[in-house]
Write an enzyme that holds these catalytic residues in place. Structure first.
Site, short mmCIF file in Angstrom:
data_model
loop_
_atom_site.label_atom_id
_atom_site.label_comp_id
_atom_site.label_asym_id
_atom_site.label_seq_id
_atom_site.Cartn_x
_atom_site.Cartn_y
_atom_site.Cartn_z
N ARG A 144 0.97 -1.27 0.05
CA ARG A 144 -0.09 -0.15 -0.05
C ARG A 144 0.93 1.36 0.15
O ARG A 144 0.53 2.35 -0.63
CB ARG A 144 -0.76 0.13 1.19
CG ARG A 144 -2.03 -1.11 1.04
CD ARG A 144 -3.24 -1.02 2.13
NE ARG A 144 -4.31 -1.79 1.81
CZ ARG A 144 -5.16 -2.20 2.72
NH1 ARG A 144 -4.69 -2.08 3.78
NH2 ARG A 144 -6.43 -2.79 2.14
N LYS A 173 -14.20 -13.88 6.23
CA LYS A 173 -15.00 -12.83 6.68
C LYS A 173 -16.40 -13.29 6.21
O LYS A 173 -17.17 -12.77 4.91
CB LYS A 173 -14.90 -11.32 6.42
CG LYS A 173 -13.86 -10.83 7.03
CD LYS A 173 -13.66 -9.38 6.53
CE LYS A 173 -12.15 -8.87 6.92
NZ LYS A 173 -11.71 -7.82 5.87
N GLY A 194 -7.34 -6.90 0.88
CA GLY A 194 -5.98 -6.72 1.61
C GLY A 194 -5.09 -8.06 1.66
O GLY A 194 -3.98 -8.18 1.20
N GLY A 246 -12.68 -4.04 1.36
CA GLY A 246 -14.04 -3.77 1.63
C GLY A 246 -14.50 -2.99 0.67
O GLY A 246 -15.56 -2.96 0.31
#
Ligand code: ADP
Ligand code: MG
Length: 392
Positions: free
Chosen positions: A34, A199, A350, A374
């Site tokens: 990043r 998730k 990520g 997300g």
């Protein structure tokens, strides 16, 4: 959306919201992807004589300063990559920040401390966010958002501050939005989506939104066990959301979902645990599935063959532990080889992006690796992203 290139920045103070939320092991950055992705905008602004003030978050501090989540390691890495000093302000938008910004010359940059050290950043209360946004805005003349990974958040440094200054999107945000628009508006077919990761309930919502538009949905990672259970199979101690079985049954009825046929099952969540490949419908009660097996990789590779558009989110297994990394490697290879056939291949998430790098797979073998997990999922779900809306 106006882009940073359209702004006249010479001699002006530019507040840049970057996504510098990198994984840390203590103070060691384990994946600087990043930070590297943030460089083009910063280098461009500096070269054009701007006075650059960078704000960013790291991790999830509990509403106050937390030395373990200081941006200090990020400042050091950024300085190395830019080849120039990167002073770090001791506060988010307080006296220390004001003093550093006042001392800036054209073509220089400062980094503000972790913006989530102020609870107002993530507050649901617009007035609280507005007060912090006001202090951030007072540090600059212009605002550029290049933090795609945060655009789905209605946060002070993403949403509120953009309303207080002339604003523009950075190149990362522009590129991400352009690629995701290609996935949501008339994608070339066949269109396949590969989902994994941990998730589960979040991603079941994504599946619901995607199923009508995709031709094939491959499910691996921690999520596949809820589907296997929905088919009536035992899943041992694997990740399972037992209140989602009915939802998964409905998804399965579409006939578009492809599930693993074998899994690597272990006695514990550990690299040293006893483990082996078992059939997906015969996971022993005392074992947990931590990766998809080789037959599944072969099946997923066959299912992807000929796809013209592929979106992949979520590792196929616990790739951080070597015995459970092969499923993710196999699927990454399958997706990457489609890029060479002219398919549009997008990796979002990520951990998925980190997995690609950790496994040593060239990033250039994908059309696009999204920095925002997300955010890209919410965009694919068709949700409006507050951080994008506000830049219009
Ligand atoms: P992304 O960040 O790419 O969206 P997630 O955050 O949803 O992905 O999930 C990433 C995590 O999922 C990884 O840390 C990985 O270890 C974990 N994971 C993958 N498969 C399993 C599994 N079978 N059981 C438990 N965790 C898993
Ligand atoms: Mg993740």
């Amino acid at each position: 959306m106006r882009s940073a290139a359209d702004l006249d920045v010479a001699g002006r103070r530019v507040l840049v919201r970057s996504d510098l939320n990198v994984p840390l092991d203590g103070t060691r950055i384990t994946d600087d992807g990043r930070i590297v992705a943030s460089l083009p905008l910063l280098q461009d602004l500096l070269a054009r004589g701007a006075r650059v003030v960078v704000t960013a978050h790291l991790g999830r501090p509990k509403g106050g300063p937390d030395p373990a989540l200081s941006l200090a390691p990020v400042a050091a890495r950024l300085a190395q990559l830019l080849g120039r000093p990167v002073p770090l302000a001791a506060d988010v938008a307080g006296p220390a920040s004001r003093a550093l910004v006042e001392g800036l010359s054209d073509g220089e940059l400062v980094l503000l401390e972790n913006v989530r050290f102020e609870a107002a950043e993530t507050s649901k209360d617009a007035a609280e966010r507005g007060e912090l946004a006001g202090r951030l805005a007072a540090l600059a003349d212009l605002y550029v958002d290049d933090a795609f990974g945060a655009v789905h958040r209605r946060h002070a440094s993403v949403y509120d501050v953009a309303q207080l200054l002339p604003h523009a999107a950075g190149p990362l945000v522009v590129a991400e939005v352009a690629v995701l628009d290609r996935l949501t508006t008339d994608p070339e077919r066949p269109y396949a989506v590969v989902l994994g990761g941990s998730k589960v309930s979040d991603k079941l919502k994504v599946i619901e939104a995607l199923l009508p538009t995709v031709d094939t949905l491959l499910v691996g990672g921690g999520m596949c066990f809820t589907f296997l259970a929905a088919q009536g199979h035992g899943v041992g101690s694997s990740l399972l959301e037992s209140d989602q079985l009915e939802v998964c049954r409905v998804f399965l009825e579409t006939g578009k979902v492809v599930l693993p046929v074998d899994v690597v099952a272990a006695t514990a969540f550990s690299a040293d645990a006893e483990h082996g490949v078992v059939a997906a419908d015969a996971i022993p009660p005392d074992r947990m599935g931590l990766d998809i097996g080789p037959e599944s990789v072969a099946l997923f590779t066959r299912s992807l063959a000929g796809a013209r558009t592929v979106f992949w989110n979520g590792p196929m297994g616990v790739f951080e532990l070597a015995p459970y990394a092969e499923g993710t490697r196999g699927v990454a290879e399958a997706v990457a080889s489609l890029t060479a056939t002219g398919a549009l291949t997008v990796v979002g998430g990520g951990d998925s992006a980190a997995a690609v790098r950790a496994l040593g797979i060239e990033e250039s073998r994908f059309t696009h690796i999204s920095t925002g997990g997300g955010a890209s999922l919410e965009k694919l779900e068709g949700k409006l992203l507050p951080g994008i809306e506000v830049l219009a």
